[in-house]
Motif scaffolding. Structure first.
Motif: not given
Length: 269
Positions: A175-183, A207-215
């Motif tokens: 899986x490659x997961x970009x920023x997203x919502x509940x789904x 996971x793509x995007x350290x600023x989004x996934x970091x927290x």
């Protein structure tokens, strides 16, 4: 030419404003689009008589979705599922990265699987299609369904989430997961549980995007791990990157190094 002529909507504009969604292979518009979803029928609590008269027969429809998915995707070959928000707009950073990911996956001989919708899903399908690879979309019946995006080469519309989820995992190597919502979160954590419990092996999650996934990662580390809800090894279930190149490299490296990974965790499922 009168300026008022420009106020008359084109047929395509009228169609775009109509309520429209898919119910399996059927497309519903206007008043027909407001009927309950198949998942809603299945999961709603009903009286016993209704259960005995309808749910056993519904099993055959569920079975048909699995048969259709298995038959369609059986010869797909190596593939990666790409997830992300349907709300991602063209021209944004996340859209551009998703498009690059689709292209780079094809260059590494992977097919690209998405949920078939707009946003990041559309971008990944576009990148794969333009690169000459196989672009797959697995759609789902939703209240405000937009249908499969134009860049899907091979598409299947599902009624039931669980049948669709099986296809995402069964026919993908990662899986490659970009920023997203509940789904997106739903798909991410389900994949993590499947790897943690060794239901799937050699299955990298990037996971793509350290600023989004970091927290989120910090919460997992600072709360779940500190409270003893997960093991230290579970933090290795995912890796976080910031570029399309690193995302695809993460999949390749994960496939090389994660085979036979032991689990040290006790799972509360």
């Amino acid at each position: 030419m009168s300026n008022h002529q420009h106020e008359i909507p084109l047929p395509s504009e009228i169609a775009a404003r109509m309520p429209s969604r898919h119910k399996g292979s059927v497309e519903l518009r206007r008043s027909q689009a407001n009927i309950p979803q198949a998942d809603q029928y299945l999961l709603d609590t009903r009286d016993k008589a209704d259960f005995t008269h309808t749910d056993p027969w519904r099993v055959l429809r569920i079975q048909s979705e699995f048969v259709e998915g298995f038959g369609t995707l059986a010869e797909l070959g190596p593939a990666v599922s790409v997830f992300g928000s349907a709300r991602t707009r063209p021209g944004t950073k996340h859209y551009d990265i998703a498009e690059q990911i689709g292209r780079r996956l094809v260059e590494k001989n992977f097919a690209v699987i998405t949920g078939g919708g707009p946003g990041s899903m559309e971008a990944a399908n576009k990148g794969a299609s333009e690169a000459g690879g196989l672009s797959v979309g697995l759609g789902i019946e939703l209240p405000f369904e937009q249908g499969l995006n134009d860049w899907v080469d091979l598409g299947i519309n599902f009624r039931y989430f669980f049948a669709r989820k099986t296809m995402f995992v069964k026919y993908a190597q990662g899986f490659i997961v970009l920023p997203g919502g509940l789904g997106t979160m739903d798909e991410l954590f389900e994949a993590m549980v499947l790897v943690q419990t060794q239901k799937v092996t050699s299955f990298p999650i990037v996971l793509v995007g350290s600023a989004f996934w970091g927290p989120l990662i910090e919460w997992v580390r600072g709360t779940l791990l500190e409270e003893g809800m997960i093991a230290e090894v579970d933090l290795d279930l995912v890796r976080v990157v910031d570029t399309a190149e690193d995302a695809v490299d993460g999949i390749l490296e994960g496939l090389l190094h994660s085979r036979g990974r032991p689990s040290e965790s006790i799972v509360d499922v």
